[in-house]
Design a protein around this motif. Structure first.
Motif, short mmCIF file in Angstrom:
data_model
loop_
_atom_site.label_atom_id
_atom_site.label_comp_id
_atom_site.label_asym_id
_atom_site.label_seq_id
_atom_site.Cartn_x
_atom_site.Cartn_y
_atom_site.Cartn_z
N SER A 164 -3.80 -4.75 1.08
CA SER A 164 -3.36 -6.06 1.56
C SER A 164 -4.56 -6.98 1.77
CB SER A 164 -2.56 -5.92 2.85
OG SER A 164 -3.36 -5.45 3.91
N ARG A 165 -5.66 -6.44 2.21
CA ARG A 165 -6.88 -7.25 2.39
C ARG A 165 -7.48 -7.62 1.04
NH1 ARG A 165 -10.02 -3.35 6.21
NH2 ARG A 165 -11.79 -4.73 5.73
N TYR A 166 -7.45 -6.71 0.11
CA TYR A 166 -8.04 -6.97 -1.21
C TYR A 166 -7.27 -8.04 -1.97
CZ TYR A 166 -10.07 -5.96 -5.81
OH TYR A 166 -10.72 -6.06 -7.03
N TYR A 167 -5.93 -7.97 -1.91
CA TYR A 167 -5.09 -8.88 -2.69
C TYR A 167 -4.55 -10.05 -1.87
CZ TYR A 167 -5.10 -5.56 -6.54
OH TYR A 167 -5.49 -4.74 -7.57
N GLY A 168 -4.76 -10.01 -0.54
CA GLY A 168 -4.28 -11.09 0.30
C GLY A 168 -2.77 -11.11 0.45
N LYS A 169 -2.13 -9.96 0.27
CA LYS A 169 -0.67 -9.85 0.37
C LYS A 169 -0.32 -8.48 0.91
CE LYS A 169 2.25 -12.65 -2.55
NZ LYS A 169 3.09 -12.68 -3.76
N LYS A 170 0.76 -8.44 1.70
CA LYS A 170 1.25 -7.14 2.15
C LYS A 170 1.79 -6.35 0.97
CE LYS A 170 2.46 -8.47 6.88
NZ LYS A 170 3.56 -8.50 7.91
N VAL A 171 1.91 -5.03 1.16
CA VAL A 171 2.25 -4.15 0.04
C VAL A 171 3.73 -3.79 0.04
CG1 VAL A 171 -0.06 -3.15 0.08
CG2 VAL A 171 1.79 -2.00 1.28
N ILE A 172 4.20 -3.42 -1.14
CA ILE A 172 5.52 -2.82 -1.32
C ILE A 172 5.31 -1.34 -1.61
CG2 ILE A 172 7.56 -2.72 -2.82
CD1 ILE A 172 7.14 -5.72 -3.35
N ILE A 173 6.05 -0.49 -0.90
CA ILE A 173 5.94 0.96 -1.10
C ILE A 173 7.24 1.49 -1.69
CG2 ILE A 173 5.60 3.20 0.00
CD1 ILE A 173 3.84 1.88 2.06
N LEU A 174 7.12 2.23 -2.76
CA LEU A 174 8.26 2.86 -3.43
C LEU A 174 8.06 4.37 -3.39
CD1 LEU A 174 8.29 0.61 -6.66
CD2 LEU A 174 9.55 0.22 -4.52
N LEU A 175 8.97 5.07 -2.71
CA LEU A 175 8.89 6.54 -2.61
C LEU A 175 10.15 7.13 -3.26
CD1 LEU A 175 7.81 9.25 -1.73
CD2 LEU A 175 8.65 8.80 0.58
N ASP A 176 9.95 7.79 -4.36
CA ASP A 176 11.07 8.36 -5.12
C ASP A 176 11.29 9.83 -4.75
OD1 ASP A 176 13.09 8.24 -7.08
OD2 ASP A 176 11.77 9.10 -8.59
N GLU A 177 12.57 10.21 -4.64
CA GLU A 177 12.98 11.60 -4.37
C GLU A 177 12.29 12.15 -3.10
OE1 GLU A 177 15.40 12.75 -5.87
OE2 GLU A 177 15.48 11.86 -7.87
N TYR A 178 12.40 11.40 -2.04
CA TYR A 178 11.72 11.74 -0.79
C TYR A 178 12.16 13.09 -0.22
CZ TYR A 178 15.62 11.23 2.46
OH TYR A 178 16.78 11.45 3.15
N ASP A 179 13.42 13.51 -0.52
CA ASP A 179 13.97 14.69 0.15
C ASP A 179 13.85 15.98 -0.65
OD1 ASP A 179 15.73 13.67 -1.76
OD2 ASP A 179 17.52 14.38 -0.70
N THR A 180 13.25 15.92 -1.85
CA THR A 180 13.11 17.16 -2.64
C THR A 180 12.35 18.24 -1.87
OG1 THR A 180 13.23 15.96 -4.74
CG2 THR A 180 12.19 18.14 -4.77
#
Length: 568
Positions: A164-180
């Motif tokens: 976020s500091r590097y790009y000047g924007k907060k991040v989006i997090i995508l977590l796939d198949e969290y429960d495997t």
């Protein structure tokens, strides 16, 4: 010209770049973004397009794909100028737990840490920017092989800070198949240990992360909030019964039928619907599982593609080890009946061993059962958590038949011998096989809780014999409980090649002895055979081109564990 179907390709970029077959799901991008939810958990059965949709989200939002609007040209999202400007403008962290299926706790944590290291390696170029101090660079480098649990649990939050500091924007997090990993932990006995580790990881990443713009998690199950989401009050959970994103995962009937038209398979719509329709998400019915559809489109044959795409080990174990009540309910489902049960969509894996309701919740989340929706049901059910459930479709029915066949039948060689005996009218071998099955297995289902004690053997062996037939789908069209002549036969096998006398037409009728009318199994089996003739069950086979002299009749008579088979 029909587009090439790429089986197993979960990369949105690859599918679009190579102009492969793709059903447009980009409206999901707009729906999710405009809901403005901070953290969203979406549960759908396996192989329902979760990973492909997550890849689509990454390609749309990630600044790694800046100026890659070509991937979305011609798709619905690209018609909106606002979203054209949004494409490729966010730092995105995309990780997956799909491959984390270890049998030991320590190995599972190592695999999770490996996934974190992979993500850190992907962004290590930002450390050369000069905006981070020495401590921050050391902290970044601490995410490495051999890192502590504490470092791993804070890793995604810290990476969000750096990006976020590097790009000047907060991040989006995508977590796939969290429960495997959670499912594997339950199966292999380290559930409590993994819960503790995962709870800290998720709370740091999704709850106490000031650098998070939004996040999506996908999985099969909604693991209970008390287990791993205890402090996440910013979490929106979308399950199979929720009225959100109903058409974003899986194919609608319109999409399936259009695809069949495109591939020159317009005449297959009815049979495809029978096999693969049946999933219900929220109030939206007629959802098809994508895995079976794309395989059918490519190979043009009816098979249990989705049901066979994994071992179904957890469901298999829970049903096989379950109480007589659970086995009875499964028997009813296989017989085409519906069941009324309590469903709690928050899966507590630690309760699966002793909570029968938890089994139905898991089976619903996994796609093996569907909610039978009706206004009448909503009015009469006693609890908000009570649902009427049924098997999803024919593919799932065949899966359960094969599952039961693996439990109860003798070796595969003997199963093949029974089929050969059936086709060749070897009555003696059929009787020997079926009586051995009855003696060794029937008590497993004789629980005393059936709707009708007298019908129990008939229902069980009806489903069992159908299960034996599954491997004959290349030679026969197999139907059950359909109208023909003046009644409804139990099982009919229609040979695909009507000219090959090696494969006769076969009609089977099941009867339980009625002591008030019959004094022996011989009399009962005679009643079964007489019914086939009097009801003219041959009519449908003859109408479809099977020669009358090449149709075999079999009567199956039952008395407790005794079975008698005769034919003509």
């Amino acid at each position: 010209m029909a587009k090439v179907i790429s089986i197993g390709n979960q990369s949105f970029e690859s599918i679009r770049k190579d102009n492969c077959f793709y059903i447009d799901k980009t409206s999901f991008i707009k729906e999710w973004w405009e809901n403005k939810d901070n953290v969203t958990l979406i549960t759908r059965p396996r192989r329902f397009g979760k990973t492909l949709n997550m890849s689509m989200l990454e390609c749309f939002f990630s600044n790694k794909y800046k100026d890659r609007g070509d991937l979305f040209e011609g798709l619905e999202i690209w018609n909106d100028e606002k979203y054209r400007k949004l494409q490729g403008t966010y730092p995105v962290i995309f990780l997956s737990f799909a491959g984390i299926k270890q049998v030991k706790y320590n190995e599972t944590v190592i695999k999770i840490k490996d996934e974190l290291i992979r993500i850190y390696n992907e962004y290590d170029y930002i450390m050369k920017s000069g905006i981070y101090n020495t401590n921050e660079k050391m902290q970044y480098q601490s995410v490495c092989v051999g890192m502590s649990d504490t470092v791993a649990q804070e890793a995604l939050k810290n990476l969000s800070n750096y990006l976020s500091r590097y790009y000047g924007k907060k991040v989006i997090i995508l977590l796939d198949e969290y429960d495997t990993p959670m499912q594997e932990a339950y199966v292999n006995g380290y559930w409590e240990e993994l819960v503790a580790f995962t709870r800290s990881l998720f709370n740091s990443t999704f709850k106490t992360n000031p650098y998070l713009e939004r996040a999506i998690m996908t999985g099969i199950t909604r693991v209970s909030k008390e287990s791993i989401f205890s402090d996440l009050n910013n979490l929106v959970v979308v399950t199979t019964t929720s009225n959100q994103y109903e058409t974003a995962f899986g194919f609608t009937e319109e999409e399936v039928f259009n695809s069949l038209d495109e591939q020159g398979l317009s005449d297959k719509k009815d049979i495809v619907k029978t096999w693969y329709d049946g999933f219900t998400f929220g109030d939206k019915k007629d959802i098809y599982n994508p895995w079976s559809i794309i395989n059918f489109l490519k190979f043009k044959s009816l098979k249990t593609y989705w049901a066979d795409s994994s071992s179904n080990g957890l469901i298999n174990s829970l049903v096989q080890k379950g109480s007589p009540y659970i086995k009875t309910m499964i028997e009813n489902l296989i017989s085409g009946e519906k069941i009324n049960v309590i469903v709690d969509e928050q899966i507590v894996f630690s309760e699966l061993d002793y909570s029968e309701d938890a089994v139905w919740s898991l089976m619903l989340a996994s796609g093996y059962l569907k909610v039978v929706s009706s206004e009448e049901l909503n009015l009469i059910r006693e609890s908000d958590n009570e649902y009427e459930l049924a098997l999803t479709n024919r593919e799932i029915l065949f899966m359960f038949r094969k599952m039961i066949l693996r439990w109860f039948s003798p070796a595969k060689h003997e199963t093949n011998e029974f089929i050969r005996a059936l086709i060749s009218s070897d009555i003696e071998s059929m009787n020997e096989y079926m009586n051995d099955v009855a003696f060794n297995t029937f008590s497993s289902f004789d629980s005393g809780k059936h709707n009708s004690e007298r019908k129990a053997p008939e229902n069980f062996f009806h489903g069992f014999v159908l299960g034996l037939m599954v491997d004959q789908t290349e030679n026969y069209i197999i139907t059950s409980n359909r109208e023909s002549g003046y009644g409804r036969y139990d099982i009919m096998l229609e040979p695909i090649d009507k000219t090959n006398e090696k494969y006769p037409g076969i009609i089977i009728e099941f009867k339980v002895i009625n002591p008030r009318k019959e004094s022996s199994l011989e009399e009962t089996v005679a009643v079964a055979l007489k019914q086939i003739e009097e009801k003219n069950y041959d009519a449908e086979l003859i109408k479809r081109g099977v020669k009358e002299e090449n149709i075999h009749h079999y009567g199956f008579a039952f008395k407790g564990k005794e079975v008698l088979i005769d034919g003509r």
